[in-house]
Enzyme design. Structure first.
Site, PDB file in Angstrom:
ATOM      1  N   ASP A 433       1.037  -0.970  -0.095  1.00  0.00           N
ATOM      2  CA  ASP A 433       0.010   0.083   0.002  1.00  0.00           C
ATOM      3  C   ASP A 433       0.519   1.479   0.281  1.00  0.00           C
ATOM      4  O   ASP A 433       2.187   1.248   0.346  1.00  0.00           O
ATOM      5  CB  ASP A 433      -0.735  -0.097   0.737  1.00  0.00           C
ATOM      6  CG  ASP A 433      -1.858   1.006   1.565  1.00  0.00           C
ATOM      7  OD1 ASP A 433      -2.456   0.986   0.399  1.00  0.00           O
ATOM      8  OD2 ASP A 433      -2.214   1.463   2.353  1.00  0.00           O
ATOM      9  N   GLU A 436       2.559   4.860  -3.815  1.00  0.00           N
ATOM     10  CA  GLU A 436       2.681   6.010  -4.930  1.00  0.00           C
ATOM     11  C   GLU A 436       4.155   7.270  -5.011  1.00  0.00           C
ATOM     12  O   GLU A 436       4.629   7.188  -6.395  1.00  0.00           O
ATOM     13  CB  GLU A 436       1.445   7.161  -4.777  1.00  0.00           C
ATOM     14  CG  GLU A 436       0.374   6.252  -4.297  1.00  0.00           C
ATOM     15  CD  GLU A 436      -0.207   5.579  -3.341  1.00  0.00           C
ATOM     16  OE1 GLU A 436      -0.077   5.924  -2.738  1.00  0.00           O
ATOM     17  OE2 GLU A 436      -0.845   4.708  -4.144  1.00  0.00           O
ATOM     18  N   ASP A 522      -8.954   2.844  -3.067  1.00  0.00           N
ATOM     19  CA  ASP A 522      -9.964   3.608  -2.068  1.00  0.00           C
ATOM     20  C   ASP A 522     -11.099   4.009  -2.994  1.00  0.00           C
ATOM     21  O   ASP A 522     -11.621   5.862  -2.805  1.00  0.00           O
ATOM     22  CB  ASP A 522      -9.509   4.639  -1.225  1.00  0.00           C
ATOM     23  CG  ASP A 522      -8.444   4.446  -0.440  1.00  0.00           C
ATOM     24  OD1 ASP A 522      -8.213   3.095   0.042  1.00  0.00           O
ATOM     25  OD2 ASP A 522      -7.615   4.871   0.373  1.00  0.00           O
TER      26      ASP A 522
HETATM   27  O1  MIG Z   1      -3.927   5.953   4.815  1.00  0.00           O
HETATM   28  O2  MIG Z   1      -3.982   0.582   5.655  1.00  0.00           O
HETATM   29  O3  MIG Z   1      -6.195   2.375   0.401  1.00  0.00           O
HETATM   30  O4  MIG Z   1      -6.730  -0.045   1.288  1.00  0.00           O
HETATM   31  O5  MIG Z   1      -7.219   0.412   4.260  1.00  0.00           O
HETATM   32  C1  MIG Z   1      -4.974   4.782   4.152  1.00  0.00           C
HETATM   33  C2  MIG Z   1      -4.948   1.414   5.833  1.00  0.00           C
HETATM   34  C3  MIG Z   1      -3.612   3.479   4.273  1.00  0.00           C
HETATM   35  C4  MIG Z   1      -5.287   2.972   2.452  1.00  0.00           C
HETATM   36  C5  MIG Z   1      -5.595   1.752   1.853  1.00  0.00           C
HETATM   37  C6  MIG Z   1      -6.981   0.670   2.359  1.00  0.00           C
HETATM   38  C7  MIG Z   1      -5.907   0.631   3.174  1.00  0.00           C
HETATM   39  C8  MIG Z   1      -6.052   1.970   4.030  1.00  0.00           C
HETATM   40  N1  MIG Z   1      -4.193   2.917   3.728  1.00  0.00           N
END
Ligand code: MIG
Length: 745
Positions: A433, A436, A522
């Site tokens: 995650d 980016e 998201d």
């Molecule tokens: O700032 O890990 O897209 O699926 O549950 C949020 C928490 C960070 C973003 C991801 C989402 C995940 C969430 N993450």
């Protein structure tokens, strides 16, 4: 006297006027606009290197280029508008992609040509400079706009190219992950990976950069891949309806044109693109099962209860996800020992119930002298440094954190080796995650928190290793996420050479499919977002990424029961099927809304498990041909222009047509059946002819589903998880006049 005075006054006036002109000139020079120049005068040299032929282009303004075939049907164009061509390094292209192919020189001095062995022809028109590519039938595949040649800005490094559109009804697909309608004509799109929580439909860019598109006009397709990792754009007739332009904030004008072979078919375009950028390895079969996630599954007791509920409600399921709450203070590669005192035990007990565990991994590594992963990475010199040479620290979940430079092979190897502990504990897969990369804005910020706030990622001047080609974040931002997925995939491969890794990434660049599955970030618990999943996923699919999914129910917010049920149905046959929800919201479990929803949701998942042998075979097909698993209708039926704008139907392989309900309160919906096949209603056996539209029953209990007459479908009885699948139970069902496919347990 008077004369002199006059003269003097005249001289003063002249000085004044000159001064003014100088000022205007200087001001004009400072204006970025004034630095834009065209690529207009070119000298073309015919090169033969061994048995390969290419054109070398030398522009009077100092730019250089090359044009050649990489296969008989794929042309590569490289131009550096400001100097010599750089090295060949590409994060997208698998090695064999850059080799050139033998071809034949023809044409005239004013318009030299190169013809491939399959008859595709590239012509370089010298005055005005423009390139035209013809197929073997002499039709133009695509052509520079001679009236508006490629432009570049020598001071900023920006450039743009302009192609003529074939027609004003040409449609465009691909472009990776975009929250846009199914055909992306008339759009101006940007590529810059961005964490866009709760993105509305139409927001651009979002998480991924795949600068590849497929153009379709009257049944003829071509593709174009612009392999440039800088911030880039495509304008598909928005600024000028006769023109398609693309460009970037730096780097080379480096692109490939896929001519689509004899048939000029989308299938050939996508398969040639997959040859260039790689195919996804076949995923582990369990990853094709239903996946249950949420942000907030802790502590251990709750996860155990979840597993028990899954089996008690008899909801087939293969995967349980743990989000950031499993970690010790958001330190990656650690556990919160209060919440999860014995992860190994927990995971082996889940495993005994047929459930694999996938955990989230963030790129940020908490700055903490008592945290061995942090100190180890620091010692190994694996972290990104800022422009002044100090370790770059930015805030994410763990607070101030350091970030591995995933463009450095040593840092990738180091990060990849960290997975050993988790694999030994029994973790089955990893969800990368925030890559980016995403960082948090300061709490006190006197600025609007806009989606694309520049403070939400590394500063642009941050240096990166770039695999031996050091440059700043400007060049490497868009590949950071893909290289994190690669570090993960390659680490897993090294640690468990005999297993198929499962990696799921949020950010990526062209070629990401070689390492990872992709989910669409998201999204939102709204009907609009449910509808958006089909254009988003089908386009991502034809952008070379087969293993994809959207969070079922929408990550942000809470879906009403009807929306969640419709979403379950719509996602039942998407390549990946995962429910997920943000923290603080109602659980996103199939039984959560009680009856009748629980039973209907179970039925949607059971349908998926019945179809698993088909999904498995389609992933195998992908590894052979590069064809996607989830397909837009136009992909299979490019001759039927009525398929070009369909937003609410998709195909699974070539034989299953899914027409989910994506609007509230509907018990019927219109379905278009593509021309060239006949279709049987999955539930009733009713036959529909291709090229017709019909209103079909779509009660809440049913996913409208159709099978192509003449197809043979491998299906199986319902199982509770993929560990229960048996080859001997797979039935190969011929779709004929009488076929009906009731669910069997
Ligand atoms: O700032 O890990 O897209 O699926 O549950 C949020 C928490 C960070 C973003 C991801 C989402 C995940 C969430 N993450």
């Amino acid at each position: 006297m008077i004369q002199t005075k006059c003269k003097r006054r005249g001289a003063r006036r002249l000085m004044f006027t000159l001064g003014m002109w100088c000022l205007i000139f200087v001001a004009g020079g400072l204006n970025a606009q004034a630095a834009w120049r065209t690529l207009d005068k070119v000298r073309v040299t015919r090169l033969t290197l061994g048995d390969r032929q290419a054109f070398q282009l030398d522009f009077t303004n100092g730019g250089h280029g090359q044009v050649f075939f990489i296969t008989p049907d794929v042309v590569r164009v490289r131009i550096n508008p400001r100097g010599a061509l750089g090295d060949e390094k590409s994060y997208a292209v698998e090695d064999r992609g850059t080799a050139s192919q033998a071809a034949r020189f023809t044409g005239t001095d004013a318009a030299p040509e190169l013809v491939s062995s399959s008859g595709v022809r590239v012509r370089i028109n010298l005055s005005p400079y423009h390139i035209t590519i013809y197929d073997r039938e002499n039709r133009i595949v695509c052509e520079d706009d001679g009236a508006r040649p490629a432009m570049f800005d020598s001071s900023t490094g920006e450039f743009e190219a302009n192609l003529k559109r074939t027609s004003e009804t040409e449609t465009y697909y691909g472009f990776g992950e975009k929250a846009l309608p199914v055909s992306r004509h008339g759009q101006r799109m940007v590529n810059w990976n961005t964490d866009t929580y709760a993105y509305p439909a139409g927001l651009d860019p979002i998480y991924q950069t795949i600068p590849f598109y497929i153009a379709l006009d009257k049944g003829k397709a071509y593709g174009l891949f612009f392999d440039n990792t800088f911030r880039s754009f495509f304008d598909t007739g928005k600024t000028d309806e006769r023109r398609l332009s693309f460009g970037a904030a730096g780097g080379e004008l480096n692109y490939y044109v896929f001519t689509g072979g004899t048939a000029r078919s989308p299938k050939k375009v996508v398969s040639d693109y997959a040859d260039l950028t790689g195919r996804a390895p076949a995923p582990p079969v369990w990853a094709l099962g239903y996946q249950q996630s949420r942000w907030g599954y802790y502590p251990e007791a709750r996860v155990r209860k979840l597993a028990a509920d899954i089996r008690r409600y008899q909801v087939p399921c293969d995967v349980v996800y743990l989000d950031i709450d499993y970690m010790d203070g958001y330190r990656v590669f650690t556990w919160d020992k209060t919440r999860f005192p014995n992860p190994k035990n927990l995971m082996s007990d889940l495993r005994a119930q047929g459930l694999r565990t996938v955990i989230i991994i963030d790129p940020g590594i908490k700055v903490d002298p008592n945290y061995s992963i942090y100190t180890d990475g620091k010692q190994g010199n694996h972290y990104v440094k800022d422009a002044s040479g100090r370790e770059l620290n930015m805030n994410v979940w763990a607070g101030a954190s350091a970030f591995p430079d995933f463009t450095d092979p040593k840092a990738r190897a180091w990060f990849g080796s960290q997975f050993k502990v988790h694999l030994d504990e029994g973790v089955a897969g990893f969800w990368t995650d925030m890559n980016e990369p995403a960082t948090f804005l300061p709490d006190v910020l006197d600025e609007p928190r806009i989606f694309h706030h520049p403070g939400k990622t590394f500063p642009l001047d941050t240096p990166h290793a770039g695999d031996g080609r050091p440059d700043t974040h400007r060049r490497y931002h868009n590949v950071y996420g893909m290289q994190m997925a690669r570090a993960t995939y390659e680490g897993l491969k090294r640690l468990r050479p005999d297993e198929r890794p499962f990696v799921l990434t949020r950010a990526g660049y062209a070629g990401v499919q070689r390492y990872s599955a992709v989910w669409t970030g998201d999204n939102v618990a709204s009907w609009d977002h449910l509808a958006l999943t089909i254009p988003m996923l089908t386009n991502l699919s034809v952008s070379g990424v087969p293993l994809i999914g959207a969070d079922i129910g929408g990550f942000s917010g809470e879906p009403p029961p009807e929306l969640y049920t419709r979403w379950m149905q719509a996602a039942a046959l998407t390549p990946m099927m995962r429910s997920h929800v943000e923290t603080g919201k109602l659980d996103r479990e199939p039984w959560i809304h009680g009856e009748p929803f629980a039973s209907i949701n179970r039925k949607a998942i059971e349908l998926r498990y019945q179809m698993l042998p088909l999904l498995v075979s389609l992933f195998e097909e992908h590894t052979r041909t590069g064809a996607p698993v989830m397909r837009p209708l136009w992909f299979e039926y490019p001759q039927d222009s009525r398929t070009y704008l369909i937003e609410d139907e998709y195909l699974v392989g070539g034989d299953i047509l899914v027409a989910p309900v994506v609007r509230p309160n509907q018990v019927k919906r219109r379905v278009y059946f593509p021309k060239g096949a006949a279709w049987l209603d999955w539930w009733t056996g009713k036959r529909y002819e291709g090229g017709t539209e019909a209103e079909v029953d779509a009660p809440l209990t049913h996913l409208p589903l159709f099978a192509r007459v003449g197809a043979t479908l491998p299906i199986q009885p319902i199982v509770q998880h993929t560990g229960e699948m048996k080859d001997s139970d797979v039935r190969r069902v011929k779709v004929d006049e009488r076929a009906v496919f009731p669910l069997t347990r």
